[in-house]
Write a protein that holds these residues in place. Structure first.
Motif, PDB file in Angstrom:
ATOM      1  N   THR A  56       0.936  -1.253  -0.015  1.00  0.00           N
ATOM      2  CA  THR A  56       0.025  -0.239  -0.030  1.00  0.00           C
ATOM      3  C   THR A  56       0.727   1.271  -0.030  1.00  0.00           C
ATOM      4  OG1 THR A  56       0.107   0.422   2.409  1.00  0.00           O
ATOM      5  CG2 THR A  56      -1.684  -1.172   1.509  1.00  0.00           C
ATOM      6  N   PRO A  57       0.175   2.423  -0.195  1.00  0.00           N
ATOM      7  CA  PRO A  57       1.146   3.858  -0.627  1.00  0.00           C
ATOM      8  C   PRO A  57       1.249   4.063   0.912  1.00  0.00           C
ATOM      9  CG  PRO A  57      -0.867   3.714  -1.670  1.00  0.00           C
ATOM     10  CD  PRO A  57      -0.973   2.571  -0.857  1.00  0.00           C
ATOM     11  N   ILE A  58       1.088   3.595   1.906  1.00  0.00           N
ATOM     12  CA  ILE A  58       1.108   4.155   3.329  1.00  0.00           C
ATOM     13  C   ILE A  58       2.142   5.020   3.507  1.00  0.00           C
ATOM     14  CG2 ILE A  58       2.125   1.958   4.529  1.00  0.00           C
ATOM     15  CD1 ILE A  58      -0.627   4.177   6.097  1.00  0.00           C
ATOM     16  N   ILE A  59       3.477   4.801   3.087  1.00  0.00           N
ATOM     17  CA  ILE A  59       4.760   5.518   3.332  1.00  0.00           C
ATOM     18  C   ILE A  59       4.475   6.839   2.456  1.00  0.00           C
ATOM     19  CG2 ILE A  59       7.271   5.607   3.127  1.00  0.00           C
ATOM     20  CD1 ILE A  59       6.315   3.789   5.233  1.00  0.00           C
ATOM     21  N   ARG A  60       4.083   6.495   1.309  1.00  0.00           N
ATOM     22  CA  ARG A  60       3.872   7.924   0.610  1.00  0.00           C
ATOM     23  C   ARG A  60       2.793   8.702   1.130  1.00  0.00           C
ATOM     24  NH1 ARG A  60       5.987  10.700  -3.921  1.00  0.00           N
ATOM     25  NH2 ARG A  60       4.735  12.575  -3.926  1.00  0.00           N
ATOM     26  N   TYR A  61       1.792   8.197   1.827  1.00  0.00           N
ATOM     27  CA  TYR A  61       0.886   9.159   2.428  1.00  0.00           C
ATOM     28  C   TYR A  61       1.482   9.756   3.588  1.00  0.00           C
ATOM     29  CZ  TYR A  61      -3.196   6.194   0.427  1.00  0.00           C
ATOM     30  OH  TYR A  61      -3.833   5.531  -0.727  1.00  0.00           O
ATOM     31  N   LEU A  62       2.318   9.065   4.211  1.00  0.00           N
ATOM     32  CA  LEU A  62       2.968   9.511   5.458  1.00  0.00           C
ATOM     33  C   LEU A  62       3.876  10.804   5.298  1.00  0.00           C
ATOM     34  CD1 LEU A  62       4.350   6.947   8.110  1.00  0.00           C
ATOM     35  CD2 LEU A  62       2.921   8.909   8.375  1.00  0.00           C
ATOM     36  N   PHE A  63       4.734  10.444   4.184  1.00  0.00           N
ATOM     37  CA  PHE A  63       5.333  11.510   3.367  1.00  0.00           C
ATOM     38  C   PHE A  63       4.703  12.762   3.100  1.00  0.00           C
ATOM     39  CE2 PHE A  63       7.499  13.434  -0.111  1.00  0.00           C
ATOM     40  CZ  PHE A  63       8.808  13.864   0.110  1.00  0.00           C
ATOM     41  N   ASN A  64       3.464  12.660   2.284  1.00  0.00           N
ATOM     42  CA  ASN A  64       2.715  13.896   1.909  1.00  0.00           C
ATOM     43  C   ASN A  64       2.320  14.440   3.162  1.00  0.00           C
ATOM     44  OD1 ASN A  64       2.925  12.848  -0.663  1.00  0.00           O
ATOM     45  ND2 ASN A  64       0.886  11.704  -0.589  1.00  0.00           N
ATOM     46  N   SER A  65       1.759  13.736   4.135  1.00  0.00           N
ATOM     47  CA  SER A  65       1.208  14.372   5.090  1.00  0.00           C
ATOM     48  C   SER A  65       2.249  15.237   5.956  1.00  0.00           C
ATOM     49  CB  SER A  65       0.528  13.384   6.303  1.00  0.00           C
ATOM     50  OG  SER A  65      -0.450  13.220   6.103  1.00  0.00           O
ATOM     51  N   LEU A  66       3.476  14.450   5.979  1.00  0.00           N
ATOM     52  CA  LEU A  66       4.672  15.204   6.573  1.00  0.00           C
ATOM     53  C   LEU A  66       4.952  16.740   6.066  1.00  0.00           C
ATOM     54  CD1 LEU A  66       6.161  14.398   9.238  1.00  0.00           C
ATOM     55  CD2 LEU A  66       8.207  13.923   7.499  1.00  0.00           C
ATOM     56  N   VAL A  67       4.999  16.571   4.497  1.00  0.00           N
ATOM     57  CA  VAL A  67       5.168  17.632   3.595  1.00  0.00           C
ATOM     58  C   VAL A  67       4.483  18.851   3.999  1.00  0.00           C
ATOM     59  CG1 VAL A  67       5.419  18.643   1.572  1.00  0.00           C
ATOM     60  CG2 VAL A  67       6.560  16.321   1.872  1.00  0.00           C
ATOM     61  N   ILE A  68       3.017  18.409   3.907  1.00  0.00           N
ATOM     62  CA  ILE A  68       2.005  19.371   3.876  1.00  0.00           C
ATOM     63  C   ILE A  68       2.010  20.043   5.479  1.00  0.00           C
ATOM     64  CG2 ILE A  68      -0.569  19.759   4.224  1.00  0.00           C
ATOM     65  CD1 ILE A  68      -0.719  17.345   2.009  1.00  0.00           C
ATOM     66  N   SER A  69       1.916  18.973   6.431  1.00  0.00           N
ATOM     67  CA  SER A  69       2.054  19.698   7.983  1.00  0.00           C
ATOM     68  C   SER A  69       3.131  20.401   8.096  1.00  0.00           C
ATOM     69  CB  SER A  69       1.937  18.554   8.881  1.00  0.00           C
ATOM     70  OG  SER A  69       0.834  17.567   8.422  1.00  0.00           O
ATOM     71  N   LEU A  70       4.543  20.105   7.811  1.00  0.00           N
ATOM     72  CA  LEU A  70       5.484  21.093   8.484  1.00  0.00           C
ATOM     73  C   LEU A  70       5.440  22.252   7.313  1.00  0.00           C
ATOM     74  CD1 LEU A  70       8.501  18.432   7.962  1.00  0.00           C
ATOM     75  CD2 LEU A  70       7.535  19.700  10.132  1.00  0.00           C
ATOM     76  N   LEU A  71       4.975  22.286   6.189  1.00  0.00           N
ATOM     77  CA  LEU A  71       5.008  23.689   5.573  1.00  0.00           C
ATOM     78  C   LEU A  71       4.046  24.456   6.145  1.00  0.00           C
ATOM     79  CD1 LEU A  71       5.308  22.644   1.754  1.00  0.00           C
ATOM     80  CD2 LEU A  71       6.886  23.824   3.100  1.00  0.00           C
ATOM     81  N   THR A  72       2.957  23.487   6.456  1.00  0.00           N
ATOM     82  CA  THR A  72       1.720  24.538   7.014  1.00  0.00           C
ATOM     83  C   THR A  72       2.124  25.040   8.505  1.00  0.00           C
ATOM     84  OG1 THR A  72       0.226  23.164   6.149  1.00  0.00           O
ATOM     85  CG2 THR A  72      -0.688  24.637   7.957  1.00  0.00           C
ATOM     86  N   MET A  73       2.899  24.474   9.115  1.00  0.00           N
ATOM     87  CA  MET A  73       3.402  24.726  10.448  1.00  0.00           C
ATOM     88  C   MET A  73       4.326  26.134   9.909  1.00  0.00           C
ATOM     89  SD  MET A  73       5.602  22.392  13.164  1.00  0.00           S
ATOM     90  CE  MET A  73       7.177  22.721  12.377  1.00  0.00           C
ATOM     91  N   PHE A  74       5.303  25.732   9.065  1.00  0.00           N
ATOM     92  CA  PHE A  74       6.176  26.909   9.184  1.00  0.00           C
ATOM     93  C   PHE A  74       5.631  28.307   8.974  1.00  0.00           C
ATOM     94  CE2 PHE A  74       9.507  23.552   9.264  1.00  0.00           C
ATOM     95  CZ  PHE A  74      10.322  24.255  10.145  1.00  0.00           C
ATOM     96  N   ALA A  75       4.470  28.097   8.030  1.00  0.00           N
ATOM     97  CA  ALA A  75       3.935  29.200   7.381  1.00  0.00           C
ATOM     98  C   ALA A  75       2.990  29.977   8.411  1.00  0.00           C
ATOM     99  CB  ALA A  75       2.971  28.792   6.130  1.00  0.00           C
ATOM    100  N   GLN A  76       2.410  29.122   9.471  1.00  0.00           N
ATOM    101  CA  GLN A  76       1.563  29.888  10.211  1.00  0.00           C
ATOM    102  C   GLN A  76       2.351  30.468  11.053  1.00  0.00           C
ATOM    103  OE1 GLN A  76      -1.637  27.830  12.088  1.00  0.00           O
ATOM    104  NE2 GLN A  76      -2.537  27.173  10.132  1.00  0.00           N
ATOM    105  N   VAL A  77       3.418  29.709  11.747  1.00  0.00           N
ATOM    106  CA  VAL A  77       4.248  30.523  12.550  1.00  0.00           C
ATOM    107  C   VAL A  77       4.653  31.951  12.112  1.00  0.00           C
ATOM    108  CG1 VAL A  77       6.645  30.266  13.790  1.00  0.00           C
ATOM    109  CG2 VAL A  77       5.135  28.332  13.861  1.00  0.00           C
ATOM    110  N   ILE A  78       5.278  31.903  10.898  1.00  0.00           N
ATOM    111  CA  ILE A  78       5.663  33.277  10.449  1.00  0.00           C
ATOM    112  C   ILE A  78       4.557  33.966  10.151  1.00  0.00           C
ATOM    113  CG2 ILE A  78       6.769  34.273   8.500  1.00  0.00           C
ATOM    114  CD1 ILE A  78       8.234  31.456   7.776  1.00  0.00           C
ATOM    115  N   PHE A  79       3.781  33.904   9.598  1.00  0.00           N
ATOM    116  CA  PHE A  79       2.362  34.806   9.053  1.00  0.00           C
ATOM    117  C   PHE A  79       1.550  35.084  10.560  1.00  0.00           C
ATOM    118  CE2 PHE A  79       2.847  33.017   4.843  1.00  0.00           C
ATOM    119  CZ  PHE A  79       3.645  33.930   4.207  1.00  0.00           C
TER     120      PHE A  79
END
Lengths: 372, 276, 316
Positions: B66-89
């Motif tokens: 299953t693409p579970i690792i890919r899902y995890l990677f996707n979530s990680l990318v999305i969540s990290l970018l969202t996190m940094f953006a929110q902290v800055i803005f």
């Protein structure tokens, strides 16, 4: 209601003692102060007497009954806290009535007691207010009223005035003292403020390093401090403590230093600490034989505290009348005019008290300034 | 005396019993999930909760088939970018509301406050149209851009910035610090705990997004874990309990570890946010 | 907090502006406008595009019929609203949501309080319990759904096996209306507990310890202490958590989608799930927008109450 502590100790891990071997008998109607620097265990001791913290070793008796293992409510006492421990959501009246209501006392009895207590502390007009709408002093009086309403004959107070400003503190001191007398309370009062202890208490226990350093009346503690800790803790400005070395051949005569002390009792040769209160020293401006230099002058109104450095570089605090004409860097002659105390070298023991004198002369032999 | 001690002891036992009962309620779903992830699905299907074949096979299946690792990677990318953006803005807008003086500041602040009342769930329809028209569908960007900032984060950091003593700003002015310098040299380090809390909070809320990614992503290349699990579940694998549980475990273990280590910050930060 | 926001030096500045000193060419706030644009601009843009515009657009759409691309076609005024409130299905959905929201809030608060209270007493190993109690904080909605789906599974689930072992008839948790709601509520409460526990635990820790000492000296019982000291002292926090939980439950979607898909018989078809169905499965964007407006009003109302009460209770 007398309270007797016998060899009371507190330890959390069995080896490090926060308090060790505290013994004292507090008499009925006595105002007893426990004083010491922060962290000396005075609040812990109070909480052990209250029953809020278990006693590790020793015995606590109230009116000759062993209460060491009784829960707080069975010790028939009451307590006033540093931060007042008022319930912010209850008004003054309900705060005072809190414990009575919890004990399911009938409401007319509660009313009588609450009103009486509020009257005693002059808060009748504030009975409907919330603690948040009261000043610090008023909150403190609510806490007192709560203690009064409980009708217990023993009252414990944990630094009750330390959150108040200086003026209010003075006023509350006498109020508390008067209340205690009027109600005949046996009061145990914890404070870090030696002035508070001295002005209010019949007897004082000085706590430090987990031990009771001295238990005595204020004047006895001031006049015969049992060690250097007590000596420097009581009295403002602080007592001067100077190291001296007694030589065999000088005994029992004067000690030659920059300052001259008379030692009347025979002491063995060796190193000692000598304590002189700032008001037992005097400055002679006109003397030509100077032994010190003025480094700072604190003006306090009727009198001033002069900081001077002896020629052997020891620092002294000297209390002088403010009529002096001293200025800093001026050379002066300092002499001992009042009591001084000789302590063992480690400061643990008072060996000797002297109503000393000196001839006011500075030492002629600067090379003799040995270890001091 | 002995009675007092006896009573204490009974209280102690009752207290532990309560703690243990509560622990069981909280922990059973975890334990059951982790345990069954080690069992062969054939045994689980028979209703057995014990098996002689305890292995990590399910994990191997989940990772390889299953693409579970890919899902995890996707979530990680999305969540990290969202996190940094929110902290800055969020920190920059909070800074504006506390340290900048300009016309309409208070009005703008109320506008920010007002957005906290509006649930994203009630706005998905026009938002969906917007991202479709912007050509963002089925891409990381669609799950990040709408969440670059947050009114809640701004509000929380504003509260934190207000706690900074005014003297610090005055000292900064005397040293000649520009707003930009004061922002990153003084304000951000001073409010460290609140900033970390916001970071954790925005990471978690991004990680837990469910409805929005479900509407806007259609391929495993961009799908985050939450919707990935839904995908696994809806496919023929649905009855492969062992593998599904293994997938869940793969997802949950990193967050549990992060939570375990971040607990301290989280606790103090959360309460600051809640009480003040 | 407003007084603090207006930093005293701002007032000095406004006075300065009027004075002659301004002519010297120095104004410490000259650059603030530029910084404001720089610092606030990005956030404003995002909020405008993804919060304000869609809200207005949703209200606008709620007055229209739409085509299946979501474009408005016929203006119908309030007809969508009338249609909703006269539809049994929608009323049932509202009722189901209320039942769900209230049940979740009550149990979350009650169990959260018990957890926090139990974790305050310093006994050996308490840190272990505290960690466990906060653990569901790290559980995302899909994982929670999988865990509980397995427990509620009619054939292999833990509960069925337990019931069978006790000679009881197993319950079809997810396929019987009343039980499906129960199952959803249990799962949601479980998920909420970590967060709720942490908040309550923090609140309990901040109650001054001397209040309890004062009570102990008066001989006040533990339960009396809990109801007459603890609860009143942390009531602001309880209020805060209640509102947050209410709002979050109104927005529940993931667990429903994963565990029941609104079923059985629409018994768990809550407001947000309904919006999703009407808009993205049935293509009825106008009606779904109307439902969104109603949801937004409900949530805005609760948020507003929260702001108001939080403002008021600064007294202690």
């Amino acid at each position: 209601m007398s309270i007797e502590l016998t060899n009371i100790s507190k330890t959390y891990n069995g080896s490090d003692f926060i308090l060790s071997d505290i013994s004292v008998k507090i008499e009925t109607g006595e105002f007893f102060a426990i004083v010491g620097p922060s962290g000396c265990g005075k609040s812990t001791l109070l909480r052990m007497i209250a029953g809020l913290i278990p006693i590790s070793n020793g015995q606590l008796r109230i009116d000759d009954e062993d209460v060491t293992n009784l829960p707080p409510q069975e010790r028939a006492l009451t307590m006033v806290f540093q931060n007042y421990a008022l319930f912010p959501f209850l008004n003054v009246k309900d705060n005072v009535a809190f414990g009575l209501k919890a004990r399911k006392m009938n409401s007319s009895e509660i009313n009588t007691r609450v009103n009486h207590a509020l009257e005693l502390v002059n808060l009748t007009d504030f009975s409907e207010r919330k603690p948040g709408e009261l000043s610090g002093g008023q909150r403190q009086r609510v806490a007192l009223a709560r203690a009064i309403a409980s009708d217990a004959k023993i009252c414990l107070m944990d630094e009750p005035l330390s959150n108040l400003d200086a003026q209010l503190r003075n006023k509350m001191r006498s109020e508390i003292r008067e209340l205690q007398q009027k109600l005949g309370l046996t009061l145990i009062y914890v404070t870090h403020d030696q002035v508070e202890a001295m002005t209010m208490a019949d007897r004082i226990m000085v706590l430090n390093d987990a031990k009771a350093q001295q238990i005595d009346s204020a004047s006895n503690i001031y006049d015969t401090p049992s060690n250097t800790f007590v000596a420097s803790f009581f009295g403002t400005p602080q007592m001067n403590l100077l190291p001296i070395t007694l030589k065999e051949n000088k005994q029992p005569s004067d000690v030659e230093t920059n300052l001259k002390f008379s030692i009347t009792n025979s002491l063995k040769a060796g190193n000692y600490l000598v304590g002189v209160r700032p008001n037992a020293l005097a400055i002679d401006e006109v003397s030509s034989k100077t032994n010190a230099i003025v480094t700072n002058i604190e003006y306090l109104g009727t009198h001033s505290i002069v900081h001077a450095q002896l020629d052997n570089s020891l620092e002294l605090r000297i209390e002088v009348s403010s009529t002096h004409n001293l200025s800093t860097t001026e050379r002066v002659s300092v002499s001992v005019t009042g009591n001084h105390y000789i302590f063992s070298e480690d400061g643990q023991k008072l060996l000797n008290t002297n109503g000393g004198y000196t001839d006011g002369n500075a030492s002629q032999e600067p090379q003799l300034q040995h270890s001091i | 005396m002995t009675q007092y001690k006896k009573r204490k002891k009974i209280q102690h036992i009752l207290h532990y019993s309560l703690l243990i009962i509560l622990t069981i309620f909280i922990i059973i779903p975890f334990l059951l999930g982790l345990w069954t992830s080690l069992l062969p699905t054939a045994d689980i299907s028979k209703g057995a909760l014990w098996s002689s074949h305890i292995s990590l096979d399910n994990y191997v299946t989940a990772i390889t088939q299953t693409p579970i690792i890919r899902y995890l990677f996707n979530s990680l990318v999305i969540s990290l970018l969202t996190m940094f953006a929110q902290v800055i803005f969020c920190s920059m807008s909070a800074y504006s509301f506390v340290f900048l003086k300009f016309k309409g500041r208070d009005l703008l602040f109320y506008v920010f406050l007002a957005t906290m009342m509006l649930p994203f769930e009630a706005e998905v329809i026009p938002n969906f149209t917007t991202v479709r028209d912007l050509g963002l569908l089925n891409h990381y960007a669609v799950m990040i851009i709408p969440f670059l900032t947050s009114a809640f984060g701004t509000f929380m950091l504003r509260q934190a910035f207000l706690q900074i003593p005014g003297e610090l700003k005055e000292a900064g002015d005397i040293e000649g610090l520009s707003h930009w310098q004061y922002y990153y040299k003084v304000v951000m380090p001073y409010s460290k705990i609140s900033v970390y809390t916001l970071a954790a909070y925005s990471f978690l809320s991004s990680w837990n997004q469910y409805l929005w990614p479900m509407l806007t992503t259609f391929s495993d290349n961009f799908r985050p874990v939450q919707d990935g699990l839904r995908q696994l579940q809806s496919q023929e694998t649905f009855n492969n309990w062992g593998m599904i549980q293994a997938s869940a475990a793969i997802i949950i273990i990193p967050t549990l570890i992060a939570l375990f280590f971040g607990q301290h910050y989280f606790k103090s930060g959360l309460n600051e946010g809640a009480i003040k | 907090m407003e007084t603090q926001a207006k930093n005293p030096n701002f007032n000095i500045a406004s006075k300065k502006k009027k004075s002659a000193e301004l002519s010297l060419g120095y104004n410490p706030y000259a650059k603030d406008k530029l910084y404001a644009v720089l610092f606030l601009g990005p956030s404003l843009l995002i909020l405008a595009l993804f919060v304000f515009y869609p809200m207005l657009r949703t209200i606008y759409l709620s007055f229209f019929l739409t085509n299946n691309l979501g474009k408005p076609t016929v203006f119908v005024g309030l007809k969508n609203y009338f249609a909703l409130f006269s539809s049994n299905a929608y009323i049932n959905s509202l009722i189901a949501t209320l039942v769900y929201v209230i049940a979740v809030s009550i149990f979350t608060i009650a169990i959260g309080l018990v957890l926090a209270q139990a974790a305050t007493k310093k006994v050996a190993g308490i840190n272990f319990f505290r960690t466990i109690f906060s653990a569901t904080m790290g559980v995302s909605v899909s994982v929670a759904a999988i865990f509980w789906l397995f427990i509620f599974n009619p054939s292999v689930g833990l509960l069925s096996q337990l019931f069978t072992a006790l000679n009881l008839t197993p319950i079809n948790w997810l396929t019987e209306p009343g039980w499906a709601m129960t199952a959803i509520v249990i799962s949601t409460v479980w998920m909420n507990l970590g967060f709720t526990f942490l908040i309550f635990f923090g609140a309990l820790q901040s109650v001054p310890y001397t209040l309890y000492e004062a009570a102990q000296i008066e001989g006040v019982s533990k339960s009396y202490q809990f109801f007459h000291i603890t609860l009143p002292m942390i009531s602001p926090t309880i209020f805060f958590v209640s509102i947050i939980t209410l709002i979050e439950s109104f927005k529940s979607f993931g667990l429903i989608d994963l565990m029941t898909a609104g079923g059985p018989n629409n018994a768990t078809n809550l407001l947000v799930y309904r919006i999703y169905q009407d808009a993205f499965l049935n293509g009825n964007y106008g009606l779904a927008s109307t439902e969104s407006v109603i949801l937004a009003v409900i949530i805005a109302l609760f948020t507003f109450i929260q702001f108001k009460v939080l403002e008021k209770r600064v007294t202690y």
